[in-house]
Design a protein around this motif. Structure first.
Motif, PDB file in Angstrom:
ATOM      1  N   ALA A  50       0.828  -1.208   0.000  1.00 37.37           N
ATOM      2  CA  ALA A  50       0.000   0.000   0.000  1.00 37.37           C
ATOM      3  C   ALA A  50       0.860   1.255   0.000  1.00 37.37           C
ATOM      4  CB  ALA A  50      -0.930  -0.012   1.207  1.00 37.37           C
ATOM      5  N   ASN A  51       1.895   1.276   0.833  1.00 32.33           N
ATOM      6  CA  ASN A  51       2.769   2.445   0.880  1.00 32.33           C
ATOM      7  C   ASN A  51       3.457   2.696  -0.447  1.00 32.33           C
ATOM      8  OD1 ASN A  51       2.122   2.976   3.540  1.00 32.33           O
ATOM      9  ND2 ASN A  51       3.898   1.898   4.372  1.00 32.33           N
ATOM     10  N   GLY A  52       3.920   1.623  -1.088  1.00 30.19           N
ATOM     11  CA  GLY A  52       4.571   1.778  -2.388  1.00 30.19           C
ATOM     12  C   GLY A  52       3.641   2.395  -3.411  1.00 30.19           C
ATOM     13  N   ALA A  53       2.399   1.917  -3.438  1.00 22.98           N
ATOM     14  CA  ALA A  53       1.433   2.442  -4.399  1.00 22.98           C
ATOM     15  C   ALA A  53       1.030   3.879  -4.066  1.00 22.98           C
ATOM     16  CB  ALA A  53       0.203   1.540  -4.449  1.00 22.98           C
ATOM     17  N   LEU A  54       0.742   4.127  -2.786  1.00 21.35           N
ATOM     18  CA  LEU A  54       0.318   5.470  -2.387  1.00 21.35           C
ATOM     19  C   LEU A  54       1.420   6.499  -2.611  1.00 21.35           C
ATOM     20  CD1 LEU A  54      -1.580   4.521   0.889  1.00 21.35           C
ATOM     21  CD2 LEU A  54      -2.609   5.502  -1.188  1.00 21.35           C
ATOM     22  N   ASN A  55       2.665   6.147  -2.284  1.00 20.55           N
ATOM     23  CA  ASN A  55       3.786   7.076  -2.472  1.00 20.55           C
ATOM     24  C   ASN A  55       4.041   7.378  -3.938  1.00 20.55           C
ATOM     25  OD1 ASN A  55       4.174   7.281   0.277  1.00 20.55           O
ATOM     26  ND2 ASN A  55       5.784   5.729   0.346  1.00 20.55           N
ATOM     27  N   ALA A  56       3.594   6.488  -4.829  1.00 19.81           N
ATOM     28  CA  ALA A  56       3.741   6.711  -6.271  1.00 19.81           C
ATOM     29  C   ALA A  56       2.478   7.334  -6.871  1.00 19.81           C
ATOM     30  CB  ALA A  56       4.068   5.393  -6.969  1.00 19.81           C
ATOM     31  N   GLY A  57       1.536   7.741  -6.011  1.00 13.79           N
ATOM     32  CA  GLY A  57       0.335   8.419  -6.473  1.00 13.79           C
ATOM     33  C   GLY A  57      -0.772   7.498  -6.949  1.00 13.79           C
ATOM     34  N   GLY A  58      -0.715   6.231  -6.571  1.00 20.13           N
ATOM     35  CA  GLY A  58      -1.700   5.266  -7.039  1.00 20.13           C
ATOM     36  C   GLY A  58      -2.939   5.169  -6.183  1.00 20.13           C
ATOM     37  N   GLU A  59      -3.938   4.524  -6.746  1.00 24.25           N
ATOM     38  CA  GLU A  59      -5.184   4.237  -6.038  1.00 24.25           C
ATOM     39  C   GLU A  59      -4.995   2.966  -5.226  1.00 24.25           C
ATOM     40  OE1 GLU A  59      -9.820   3.575  -7.265  1.00 24.25           O
ATOM     41  OE2 GLU A  59      -8.331   2.366  -8.325  1.00 24.25           O
ATOM     42  N   VAL A  60      -5.383   3.009  -3.960  1.00 29.53           N
ATOM     43  CA  VAL A  60      -5.284   1.841  -3.082  1.00 29.53           C
ATOM     44  C   VAL A  60      -6.620   1.660  -2.371  1.00 29.53           C
ATOM     45  CG1 VAL A  60      -4.138   0.810  -1.092  1.00 29.53           C
ATOM     46  CG2 VAL A  60      -2.799   2.124  -2.753  1.00 29.53           C
ATOM     47  N   ILE A  61      -7.267   0.544  -2.649  1.00 24.56           N
ATOM     48  CA  ILE A  61      -8.537   0.216  -2.012  1.00 24.56           C
ATOM     49  C   ILE A  61      -8.284  -0.938  -1.052  1.00 24.56           C
ATOM     50  CG2 ILE A  61     -10.896  -0.598  -2.361  1.00 24.56           C
ATOM     51  CD1 ILE A  61     -10.741   0.644  -5.185  1.00 24.56           C
ATOM     52  N   GLY A  62      -8.507  -0.685   0.218  1.00 22.60           N
ATOM     53  CA  GLY A  62      -8.361  -1.712   1.233  1.00 22.60           C
ATOM     54  C   GLY A  62      -9.705  -2.322   1.574  1.00 22.60           C
ATOM     55  N   VAL A  63      -9.703  -3.632   1.784  1.00 21.86           N
ATOM     56  CA  VAL A  63     -10.923  -4.337   2.191  1.00 21.86           C
ATOM     57  C   VAL A  63     -10.550  -5.167   3.416  1.00 21.86           C
ATOM     58  CG1 VAL A  63     -12.802  -5.864   1.525  1.00 21.86           C
ATOM     59  CG2 VAL A  63     -11.645  -4.484  -0.229  1.00 21.86           C
ATOM     60  N   ILE A  64     -11.113  -4.802   4.565  1.00 14.39           N
ATOM     61  CA  ILE A  64     -10.696  -5.442   5.809  1.00 14.39           C
ATOM     62  C   ILE A  64     -11.923  -5.865   6.628  1.00 14.39           C
ATOM     63  CG2 ILE A  64     -10.524  -3.251   7.068  1.00 14.39           C
ATOM     64  CD1 ILE A  64      -7.954  -4.428   8.403  1.00 14.39           C
ATOM     65  N   PRO A  65     -11.869  -7.052   7.217  1.00 11.55           N
ATOM     66  CA  PRO A  65     -12.971  -7.466   8.093  1.00 11.55           C
ATOM     67  C   PRO A  65     -13.011  -6.605   9.358  1.00 11.55           C
ATOM     68  CG  PRO A  65     -11.629  -9.346   7.459  1.00 11.55           C
ATOM     69  CD  PRO A  65     -10.890  -8.117   7.038  1.00 11.55           C
TER      70      PRO A  65
END
Length: 193
Positions: A50-65
């Motif tokens: 997630a950090n790698g994607a977010l730091n590169a300006g990407g979309e990150v969708i988390g799905v957590i119980p």
């Protein structure tokens, strides 16, 4: 492929290559304009992805119980964080929100997610590519076991190509983009089963 569900471990192995791999995968996907759908955690490979994607300006969708949200496990930095009631709902969301699946190194939960994606593809619940990134030879034993299952006859010839395996991300993504869906069990006749 606009979004990929990425399955990976929530642990942090002593070997730092695994964390670096997850971070690099996240950054590479973001740079290619491919969104990440993942387990919504901030620990281990999941957090690094997630950090790698977010730091590169990407979309990150988390799905957590809901049960995992407490204890500061949930990654509230995600572009979107979906809190669901169960693991089943989580895996259904991965399928609904993504155009394919990539498995990085991980443990039992990662295996559960991988095999469900393969099983659902065999049955016909989805027609999306299922990729396995065999970085550092991590999945050599699993690949051998999958080949053994096929050679014994527990994986039908029509389904042997569902699991797409590569050691590096670029060729894996290329093969996934070129994936042609197979004939699912739901569409097979009795004599084909």
């Amino acid at each position: 492929m606009n979004r990929l569900a990425i399955y990976c471990g929530s642990a942090s192995p002593e070997d730092s290559r695994y964390i670096e791999l997850a971070r690099d995968v996240g950054a590479t996907l973001a740079q290619r304009g491919i969104g990440v759908v993942y387990g919504g955690g901030r620990l281990g490979l999941m957090g690094a992805l997630a950090n790698g994607a977010l730091n590169a300006g990407g979309e990150v969708i988390g799905v957590i119980p809901e049960a995992l949200v407490g204890g500061e496990v949930a990654n509230t930095d995600c572009t979107r964080l979906h809190v669901v009631a169960s693991m089943h709902e989580r895996k259904q969301a991965f399928t609904d929100l993504s155009d394919g699946f990539v498995t990085l190194p991980g443990g039992v939960g990662t295996m559960d997610e991988l095999w469900e994606a393969v099983s659902w593809a065999q049955l016909g619940y989805h027609t999306k590519p299922v990729g396995l990134l065999n970085a550092f030879g991590f999945y050599d034993g699993l690949i051998a076991f999958n080949t053994h299952m096929a050679s014994v006859g527990f994986v039908r010839p029509a389904h042997r190509g569902i699991l797409i395996v590569e050691q590096e991300l670029d060729p894996l993504l290329a093969r996934m983009a070129a994936y042609e869906p197979h004939r699912p069990i739901f569409a097979m006749k009795k004599e084909e089963l």
